[in-house]
Design a protein around this motif. Sequence first.
Motif, PDB file in Angstrom:
ATOM      1  N   GLU A   1      51.446   0.470 -11.279  1.00 37.67           N
ATOM      2  CA  GLU A   1      50.015   0.687 -11.077  1.00 37.67           C
ATOM      3  C   GLU A   1      49.207  -0.587 -11.291  1.00 37.67           C
ATOM      4  OE1 GLU A   1      46.335   3.290 -13.038  1.00 37.67           O
ATOM      5  OE2 GLU A   1      48.415   3.654 -13.663  1.00 37.67           O
TER       6      GLU A   1
ATOM      7  N   ASN B   1      47.922  -3.445  -8.584  1.00 41.25           N
ATOM      8  CA  ASN B   1      46.729  -3.326  -7.747  1.00 41.25           C
ATOM      9  C   ASN B   1      45.438  -3.521  -8.531  1.00 41.25           C
ATOM     10  OD1 ASN B   1      48.094  -2.824  -5.328  1.00 41.25           O
ATOM     11  ND2 ASN B   1      48.358  -0.669  -5.846  1.00 41.25           N
ATOM     12  N   ASP B   2      45.555  -3.983  -9.764  1.00 37.51           N
ATOM     13  CA  ASP B   2      44.366  -4.287 -10.548  1.00 37.51           C
ATOM     14  C   ASP B   2      43.598  -5.417  -9.867  1.00 37.51           C
ATOM     15  OD1 ASP B   2      42.858  -5.802 -12.780  1.00 37.51           O
ATOM     16  OD2 ASP B   2      43.449  -3.929 -13.767  1.00 37.51           O
TER      17      ASP B   2
ATOM     18  N   ASP C   1      42.761 -12.026  -4.792  1.00 38.31           N
ATOM     19  CA  ASP C   1      42.453 -10.848  -3.990  1.00 38.31           C
ATOM     20  C   ASP C   1      43.665 -10.424  -3.185  1.00 38.31           C
ATOM     21  OD1 ASP C   1      39.228 -12.267  -3.344  1.00 38.31           O
ATOM     22  OD2 ASP C   1      39.790 -10.777  -4.868  1.00 38.31           O
ATOM     23  N   GLY C   2      44.218  -9.239  -3.471  1.00 33.69           N
ATOM     24  CA  GLY C   2      45.330  -8.698  -2.713  1.00 33.69           C
ATOM     25  C   GLY C   2      44.841  -7.716  -1.674  1.00 33.69           C
ATOM     26  N   ASP C   3      45.768  -7.076  -1.007  1.00 34.38           N
ATOM     27  CA  ASP C   3      45.468  -6.079   0.019  1.00 34.38           C
ATOM     28  C   ASP C   3      45.114  -4.772  -0.669  1.00 34.38           C
ATOM     29  OD1 ASP C   3      47.336  -4.645   2.834  1.00 34.38           O
ATOM     30  OD2 ASP C   3      45.271  -4.370   2.130  1.00 34.38           O
ATOM     31  N   GLU C   4      43.865  -4.288  -0.508  1.00 29.60           N
ATOM     32  CA  GLU C   4      43.421  -3.077  -1.181  1.00 29.60           C
ATOM     33  C   GLU C   4      44.120  -1.836  -0.663  1.00 29.60           C
ATOM     34  OE1 GLU C   4      39.226  -2.854  -0.935  1.00 29.60           O
ATOM     35  OE2 GLU C   4      38.875  -4.606  -2.210  1.00 29.60           O
ATOM     36  N   ASP C   5      44.717  -1.927   0.546  1.00 29.06           N
ATOM     37  CA  ASP C   5      45.412  -0.764   1.108  1.00 29.06           C
ATOM     38  C   ASP C   5      46.842  -0.654   0.626  1.00 29.06           C
ATOM     39  OD1 ASP C   5      43.700  -1.283   4.248  1.00 29.06           O
ATOM     40  OD2 ASP C   5      43.162   0.010   2.534  1.00 29.06           O
ATOM     41  N   GLN C   6      47.290  -1.619  -0.145  1.00 28.43           N
ATOM     42  CA  GLN C   6      48.661  -1.595  -0.652  1.00 28.43           C
ATOM     43  C   GLN C   6      48.841  -0.423  -1.609  1.00 28.43           C
ATOM     44  OE1 GLN C   6      51.111  -3.849  -0.003  1.00 28.43           O
ATOM     45  NE2 GLN C   6      52.633  -3.067  -1.438  1.00 28.43           N
ATOM     46  N   ASP C   7      49.845   0.408  -1.379  1.00 28.29           N
ATOM     47  CA  ASP C   7      50.121   1.538  -2.264  1.00 28.29           C
ATOM     48  C   ASP C   7      50.798   1.062  -3.524  1.00 28.29           C
ATOM     49  OD1 ASP C   7      49.070   3.340  -0.458  1.00 28.29           O
ATOM     50  OD2 ASP C   7      50.991   3.654   0.559  1.00 28.29           O
ATOM     51  N   ASP C   8      50.637   1.864  -4.607  1.00 26.53           N
ATOM     52  CA  ASP C   8      51.419   1.597  -5.806  1.00 26.53           C
ATOM     53  C   ASP C   8      52.889   1.636  -5.440  1.00 26.53           C
ATOM     54  OD1 ASP C   8      49.109   1.470  -7.139  1.00 26.53           O
ATOM     55  OD2 ASP C   8      49.276   3.422  -8.138  1.00 26.53           O
TER      56      ASP C   8
ATOM     57  N   ALA D   1      50.330  -7.619  -4.810  1.00 24.19           N
ATOM     58  CA  ALA D   1      49.749  -6.522  -4.056  1.00 24.19           C
ATOM     59  C   ALA D   1      49.551  -6.878  -2.588  1.00 24.19           C
ATOM     60  CB  ALA D   1      48.411  -6.105  -4.665  1.00 24.19           C
TER      61      ALA D   1
END
Length: 221
Positions: free
Chosen positions: A181, A184-185, A196-203, A155
Amino acid sequence: MGEDSARESLVPTPLSVCVERQEGRPANRRVPEHVVRAQHAAMVDAFPGLPAEGFDHVVVAENVYRLQALLKPLSDARRADLGWDDNEGLGDLLLVRRTFGPEILPMWRWRDNSPFAGGDRVAEIRLGADRIVLAQRNDIDGEGDVGFDILVGCAADAECEGQAWAPAYNVTDLLRALTGELMNDPDVRCTIHGQDGDEDQDDDPEGRADLEAQYADAVRA
């Protein structure tokens, strides 16, 4: 049972059976149908009042063995799954079925001796062009629990060459992995970017194309 305890057993024979049985009796012992119907109705009306007549237990005969009849085939099926009846049972697929359901078993393939998941056992679910790679984790959180992770896209970086794994608890997680989907879990763990990935990353289902090389390594014989 103590001497002071009394039990009444009821045999609630259906009215239709009572009437039918009269037909096979000799004429001199046959009871008129209207009498049978009246006696049956009186018997049914008396059932609720039996405990008040001094009985400690009132047992309805037709209910005595119903639970046994229900549990016996379930027990037989479970014993067969576990291999307790001189058969092979499900073996290492028992956990797979319990986690993802029996419909997944025909598509499940273990890829033993694969170093892809850090020494943990690797498996693949494939149907047509779709495939999902999983790893069986045998010591989750250091507590000895056993479960599965799914290989997903990272992500944090679509170009990431590491491996990102998300925990898989049920068949819904398989679908979420296939659609992108699950990447982004919040529990996704990347070997390069951490948990921790980028929370703004789109599916990004298309981002799964970057995993094809990893898939190939995972399932290579």
